[in-house]
Design an enzyme around this catalytic site. Structure first.
Site: not given
Ligand code: KIV
Length: 295
Positions: A50-51, A89, A119, A121, A189
Site C-alpha cells: 500500500d506504499s 497488501d 499482507k 499490518e 519494519e
Molecule cells: O507497503 C509496503 O510497501 C510495505 C513494505 C514496505 C513492507 O508494507
C-alpha cells in the site's frame, strides 16, 4: 530464461528457504513493466504494497489507499509475474470492521487479482483473530510488525520501533503470536538489527526485514526507493541502486528541447507514402484552404 526463474515460488518454498538457510529476496511492484523487471531478476516475493499510495498515487501516507486501487495495481502485477509469489497488501480499513468483511476483502486479492497471499499490518488481539479467520479460509497471510505505516495517525511520525524494553518485548510477542495465528512469514519494519536477529532466531517462519538489519531471513525494499524513482525523503535503510528520477528528467528534458527545435521526429521516425501516391495526395484530398504553419 534462467532455470531458477522457471519454477513458481510457493509458500512452502519460502518456508523451505528458511530451513535451508537461503536468504529470501522481496521487492514491491505496482505496475506491469516494473513487476516484469523484478520477476525476471529472480526476486522471490513481490509485494503490491500500500506504499503504492505514496510512491505512485501521490498521497501523503498510506491511509487513503482503497481496496479498488490495490486490486487494480495487483492485477497489473500478476499479469507480469511468472515466478515470484505475489502478495497483495490489505489497505487501511479493509480488515478493521468484521471477520466477514476481512475475509471477503482478502479473497478478492486471490479471486479477482490473481495474488497468492495477502499482507496484514499489526498483531493486536483483534487483528490476530482476523488473521486466523483468513488462514482458516485458505488465504496465506504475511504478517507485519515493528513500524506499521497505517498507524501513522496513532504514532505521530515514522520512527524506529522496539528501542525500549517494553516495545522490543511487544514486537517479539507480536511476531510469535502472528506465527501462532498461522502467518507464513513476518515483515519486520524499522527495528534495531539486534532485535530483528532475536526475533528471527525465535520464529520458525521467515522474517523479511526492511530497515531491520542483515539478520532477517529475507529483505524487502520499495521499488521506487531502490531505483531512485522518487524526489522525496529517503529513509536511512534504503540503498539507492540507481538515480532513475535524474535519468528520466534528463531524457524528458531532451525530448522537450528536440520538439521545440524541430529535431524530433526525424525521418527515421516518420511514415511515407509511396512516391506516386505522394504526388496524388492533393487530388485525393481536394482543394481546400491551407492554414499558415510549418511546411
Ligand atoms: O507497503 C509496503 O510497501 C510495505 C513494505 C514496505 C513492507 O508494507
Amino acid at each position: 530464461m534462467a532455470e531458477e526463474t522457471a519454477t513458481r515460488i510457493t509458500v512452502p518454498a519460502l518456508l523451505a528457504k528458511k530451513r535451508n538457510g537461503e536468504r529470501i529476496t522481496a521487492l514491491t511492484a505496482y505496475d506491469f513493466p516494473a513487476a516484469r523487471v523484478v520477476d525476471e531478476a529472480g526476486v522471490d516475493l513481490v509485494l503490491v504494497g500500500d506504499s503504492l499510495g505514496m510512491v505512485v498515487l501521490g498521497y501523503e501516507n498510506t491511509v487513503p489507499v482503497t481496496m479498488e486501487e490495490m486490486l487494480h495495481h495487483t492485477r497489473a502485477v500478476t499479469r507480469a509475474v511468472r515466478r515470484a509469489l505475489v502478495v497483495g497488501d490489505m489497505p487501511y480499513f479493509s480488515f478493521h470492521l468484521s471477520r466477514d468483511e476481512t475475509v471477503r476483502n482478502a479473497s478478492r486479492f486471490l479471486k479477482e487479482a490473481g495474488a497468492s497471499a495477502v499482507k496484514v499490518e499489526g498483531a493486536g488481539a483483534k487483528r490476530l483473530k482476523l488473521i486466523e479467520a483468513l488462514v482458516e479460509a485458505e488465504i496465506p497471510v504475511l504478517g507485519h510488525v515493528g513500524l506499521t505505516p497505517q498507524s501513522i495517525h496513532h504514532l505521530g511520525r515514522f520512527k524506529v520501533r522496539g528501542k525500549s524494553r517494553e516495545e522490543a518485548r511487544r514486537i517479539l510477542d507480536g511476531a510469535l503470536s502472528l506465527e501462532k495465528a498461522g502467518v507464513f512469514a513476518v515483515v519486520l519494519e524499522c527495528v534495531p538489527r539486534e532485535l530483528a536477529r532475536e526475533v528471527t532466531a525465535r520464529l520458525r517462519v521467515p522474517t523479511i526485514g526492511i530497515g531491520a538489519g542483515p539478520h532477517c531471513d529475507g529483505q524487502i525494499l520499495v521499488f521506487h526507493d531502490l531505483t531512485g524513482f522518487t524526489t522525496g525523503y529517503l529513509p536511512k535503510f534504503v540503498k539507492k541502486y540507481l538515480d532513475l528520477q535524474d535519468l528520466l528528467s534528463r531524457a524528458v528534458g531532451d525530448y522537450v528541447r528536440d520538439v521545440r527545435r524541430g529535431a524530433f521526429p526525424e525521418d527515421a521516425h516518420s511514415f511515407h507514402l509511396p512516391p506516386e501516391d505522394c504526388r496524388a495526395l492533393p487530388s485525393w484530398l481536394g482543394a481546400g484552404r491551407k492554414r499558415k504553419g510549418r511546411a
